[in-house]
Design a protein around this motif. Structure first.
Motif, PDB file in Angstrom:
ATOM      1  N   LYS A 156       0.787  -1.228   0.000  1.00 44.07           N
ATOM      2  CA  LYS A 156       0.000   0.000   0.000  1.00 44.07           C
ATOM      3  C   LYS A 156       0.824   1.286   0.000  1.00 44.07           C
ATOM      4  O   LYS A 156       0.271   2.372   0.164  1.00 44.07           O
ATOM      5  CB  LYS A 156      -0.952  -0.003   1.194  1.00 44.07           C
ATOM      6  CG  LYS A 156      -2.013  -1.093   1.095  1.00 44.07           C
ATOM      7  CD  LYS A 156      -3.074  -0.962   2.174  1.00 44.07           C
ATOM      8  CE  LYS A 156      -4.168  -2.003   1.962  1.00 44.07           C
ATOM      9  NZ  LYS A 156      -5.258  -1.871   2.946  1.00 44.07           N
ATOM     10  N   LYS A 157       2.123   1.200  -0.208  1.00 43.26           N
ATOM     11  CA  LYS A 157       2.935   2.409  -0.268  1.00 43.26           C
ATOM     12  C   LYS A 157       2.905   3.010  -1.665  1.00 43.26           C
ATOM     13  O   LYS A 157       2.743   2.309  -2.655  1.00 43.26           O
ATOM     14  CB  LYS A 157       4.365   2.107   0.152  1.00 43.26           C
ATOM     15  CG  LYS A 157       4.520   1.826   1.645  1.00 43.26           C
ATOM     16  CD  LYS A 157       5.984   1.680   2.019  1.00 43.26           C
ATOM     17  CE  LYS A 157       6.131   1.458   3.523  1.00 43.26           C
ATOM     18  NZ  LYS A 157       7.554   1.315   3.924  1.00 43.26           N
ATOM     19  N   PHE A 158       3.091   4.334  -1.726  1.00 45.67           N
ATOM     20  CA  PHE A 158       3.241   5.034  -2.990  1.00 45.67           C
ATOM     21  C   PHE A 158       4.733   5.027  -3.336  1.00 45.67           C
ATOM     22  O   PHE A 158       5.533   5.645  -2.636  1.00 45.67           O
ATOM     23  CB  PHE A 158       2.764   6.490  -2.870  1.00 45.67           C
ATOM     24  CG  PHE A 158       1.287   6.686  -3.078  1.00 45.67           C
ATOM     25  CD1 PHE A 158       0.376   5.737  -2.653  1.00 45.67           C
ATOM     26  CD2 PHE A 158       0.810   7.835  -3.692  1.00 45.67           C
ATOM     27  CE1 PHE A 158      -0.996   5.927  -2.833  1.00 45.67           C
ATOM     28  CE2 PHE A 158      -0.545   8.039  -3.878  1.00 45.67           C
ATOM     29  CZ  PHE A 158      -1.449   7.083  -3.451  1.00 45.67           C
ATOM     30  N   PHE A 213      -4.899   8.503   0.925  1.00 48.66           N
ATOM     31  CA  PHE A 213      -4.984   7.044   0.931  1.00 48.66           C
ATOM     32  C   PHE A 213      -4.547   6.449   2.280  1.00 48.66           C
ATOM     33  O   PHE A 213      -4.513   5.232   2.434  1.00 48.66           O
ATOM     34  CB  PHE A 213      -4.106   6.466  -0.192  1.00 48.66           C
ATOM     35  CG  PHE A 213      -4.778   6.363  -1.525  1.00 48.66           C
ATOM     36  CD1 PHE A 213      -5.118   5.127  -2.057  1.00 48.66           C
ATOM     37  CD2 PHE A 213      -5.073   7.505  -2.274  1.00 48.66           C
ATOM     38  CE1 PHE A 213      -5.736   5.020  -3.294  1.00 48.66           C
ATOM     39  CE2 PHE A 213      -5.682   7.406  -3.514  1.00 48.66           C
ATOM     40  CZ  PHE A 213      -6.025   6.163  -4.027  1.00 48.66           C
ATOM     41  N   LYS A 214      -4.194   7.352   3.203  1.00 46.13           N
ATOM     42  CA  LYS A 214      -3.727   6.936   4.540  1.00 46.13           C
ATOM     43  C   LYS A 214      -2.521   5.999   4.457  1.00 46.13           C
ATOM     44  O   LYS A 214      -2.444   4.962   5.112  1.00 46.13           O
ATOM     45  CB  LYS A 214      -4.858   6.267   5.334  1.00 46.13           C
ATOM     46  CG  LYS A 214      -6.024   7.195   5.622  1.00 46.13           C
ATOM     47  CD  LYS A 214      -7.095   6.490   6.433  1.00 46.13           C
ATOM     48  CE  LYS A 214      -8.196   7.469   6.859  1.00 46.13           C
ATOM     49  NZ  LYS A 214      -8.893   8.081   5.715  1.00 46.13           N
ATOM     50  N   THR A 215      -1.585   6.393   3.611  1.00 50.91           N
ATOM     51  CA  THR A 215      -0.368   5.604   3.436  1.00 50.91           C
ATOM     52  C   THR A 215       0.827   6.547   3.351  1.00 50.91           C
ATOM     53  O   THR A 215       0.691   7.764   3.473  1.00 50.91           O
ATOM     54  CB  THR A 215      -0.459   4.705   2.193  1.00 50.91           C
ATOM     55  OG1 THR A 215       0.657   3.804   2.171  1.00 50.91           O
ATOM     56  CG2 THR A 215      -0.456   5.521   0.917  1.00 50.91           C
ATOM     57  N   SER A 216       1.999   5.982   3.117  1.00 51.52           N
ATOM     58  CA  SER A 216       3.224   6.782   3.050  1.00 51.52           C
ATOM     59  C   SER A 216       3.884   6.640   1.685  1.00 51.52           C
ATOM     60  O   SER A 216       3.562   5.742   0.910  1.00 51.52           O
ATOM     61  CB  SER A 216       4.206   6.333   4.136  1.00 51.52           C
ATOM     62  OG  SER A 216       4.520   4.966   3.981  1.00 51.52           O
ATOM     63  N   VAL A 217       4.812   7.534   1.427  1.00 50.15           N
ATOM     64  CA  VAL A 217       5.572   7.520   0.181  1.00 50.15           C
ATOM     65  C   VAL A 217       6.894   6.798   0.408  1.00 50.15           C
ATOM     66  O   VAL A 217       7.581   7.038   1.398  1.00 50.15           O
ATOM     67  CB  VAL A 217       5.847   8.955  -0.313  1.00 50.15           C
ATOM     68  CG1 VAL A 217       6.875   8.952  -1.435  1.00 50.15           C
ATOM     69  CG2 VAL A 217       4.550   9.616  -0.772  1.00 50.15           C
ATOM     70  N   GLU A 218       7.232   5.918  -0.518  1.00 48.49           N
ATOM     71  CA  GLU A 218       8.537   5.258  -0.492  1.00 48.49           C
ATOM     72  C   GLU A 218       9.322   5.765  -1.697  1.00 48.49           C
ATOM     73  O   GLU A 218       8.936   5.518  -2.845  1.00 48.49           O
ATOM     74  CB  GLU A 218       8.379   3.738  -0.563  1.00 48.49           C
ATOM     75  CG  GLU A 218       9.704   2.990  -0.569  1.00 48.49           C
ATOM     76  CD  GLU A 218       9.533   1.487  -0.709  1.00 48.49           C
ATOM     77  OE1 GLU A 218      10.564   0.791  -0.791  1.00 48.49           O
ATOM     78  OE2 GLU A 218       8.381   1.017  -0.768  1.00 48.49           O
ATOM     79  N   HIS A 219      10.415   6.489  -1.447  1.00 49.60           N
ATOM     80  CA  HIS A 219      11.224   7.005  -2.543  1.00 49.60           C
ATOM     81  C   HIS A 219      12.186   5.909  -2.993  1.00 49.60           C
ATOM     82  O   HIS A 219      12.974   5.383  -2.194  1.00 49.60           O
ATOM     83  CB  HIS A 219      11.980   8.253  -2.098  1.00 49.60           C
ATOM     84  CG  HIS A 219      11.069   9.390  -1.737  1.00 49.60           C
ATOM     85  ND1 HIS A 219      10.388  10.122  -2.682  1.00 49.60           N
ATOM     86  CD2 HIS A 219      10.700   9.902  -0.532  1.00 49.60           C
ATOM     87  CE1 HIS A 219       9.655  11.038  -2.090  1.00 49.60           C
ATOM     88  NE2 HIS A 219       9.817  10.931  -0.783  1.00 49.60           N
ATOM     89  N   VAL A 220      12.097   5.546  -4.265  1.00 50.11           N
ATOM     90  CA  VAL A 220      12.840   4.414  -4.792  1.00 50.11           C
ATOM     91  C   VAL A 220      13.612   4.814  -6.042  1.00 50.11           C
ATOM     92  O   VAL A 220      13.374   5.873  -6.630  1.00 50.11           O
ATOM     93  CB  VAL A 220      11.887   3.244  -5.127  1.00 50.11           C
ATOM     94  CG1 VAL A 220      11.129   2.785  -3.887  1.00 50.11           C
ATOM     95  CG2 VAL A 220      10.909   3.656  -6.232  1.00 50.11           C
TER      96      VAL A 220
END
Length: 284
Positions: A156-158, A213-220
């Motif tokens: 569920k992460k962005f 979306f009640k989630t967090s961002v993962e920078h990849v």
């Protein structure tokens, strides 16, 4: 009141079928052109579906002439947008009155690479053969958010290769289809010919949408962007980060437009309509 009576939608995909349905609700003559050998399309009983080779200019022109088509709406996918050269030539042969190129998405003016450059070339071709056009910029389809950021029930992460902080435009597909059908059947040609219409159902950044979306961002890094169209996702994320995800973006001047060039400026052409929010579409 519109002077257009007969409409041909080319491509029955993500935005094509909704536009077909929305036009049919306006009680006008609607024709759907699909590729030869493509799957059967479910459309209203009043809509005729014709399979034809989009690259066969003569065959497509014959269809347009037989059905006295006034307006052609191309909804072909970005990966197939080059086929519009043949479609435009067919429209010219059939004396079509208005052409809507498949430019739904982000503004393309000033961009010289990739599919956006091809879209600009199509518009130039329309001008060269003197066919009036209407361009509709929508920003990102709201329904494409999970695809763009790799969001799923299992993960569920962005996932972003950028900061995700640039403001951008989002518009729901149902709103896009309804808007297109409304303006084509209610407005006079003078308000549509050679116009750029800029929609915006909601304005936000990918980072702020993640909060919705009640989630967090993962920078990849780019290697972590996977799945169907992964390379396209990376291109879009980087494009958005420049500011070009806004329907009011001027890529030549690198600024937001104002007046009729502002993001969402064309919303007013559909008076009284309530545009769907991201929260409404996803029931967040």
């Amino acid at each position: 009141m519109s002077a257009y009576k007969s409409f041909a939608v080319v491509g029955g995909g993500t935005v094509g079928l909704p536009i077909v349905n929305a036009l049919a609700e306006q009680n006008v003559y609607v024709l759907l052109l699909s590729r030869s050998g493509s799957s059967t399309k479910t459309v209203p009983s009043s809509v005729q579906v014709i399979q034809v080779d989009f690259n066969d200019t003569t065959a497509v022109a014959a269809v347009f002439k037989e059905h006295k088509v006034d307006v052609v709406l191309s909804t072909v996918a970005p990966t197939a947008v080059a086929v519009e050269w043949s479609l435009v030539d067919a429209a010219k042969l059939a004396a079509v009155k208005l052409y809507l190129p498949s430019k739904y998405g982000f503004p393309a003016e000033g961009q010289t690479e990739g599919f956006q450059a091809v879209k600009n070339q199509i518009v130039a071709h329309l001008k060269s053969v003197n066919i009036p056009s209407t361009i509709v910029y929508t920003g990102l389809f709201v329904e494409f958010i999970p695809w763009l950021v790799g969001y799923s029930e299992d993960d569920k992460k962005f996932k972003l290769v950028t900061k995700g902080e640039a403001p951008m435009s989002f518009t729901a597909i149902a709103d896009i289809a309804g808007f297109v059908a409304y303006v084509l059947t209610k407005l006079p040609p003078s308000e549509l010919e050679d116009r750029v219409l800029r929609l915006e159902g909601e304005r936000s950044s990918l980072k702020d949408v993640a909060i919705q979306f009640k989630t967090s961002v993962e920078h990849v890094d780019s290697a972590k962007i996977t799945g169907a169209g992964s390379e396209y996702k990376i291109v879009l994320q980087n494009l958005i980060e420049t500011g070009a995800g806004s329907t009011g973006w001027d890529d030549v001047k690198k600024v937001e437009g104002s007046g009729s060039n502002a993001a969402g400026s064309a919303n007013a052409l559909w008076p009284g309509h309530k545009w769907k929010s991201i929260k409404e579409v996803y029931k967040l």
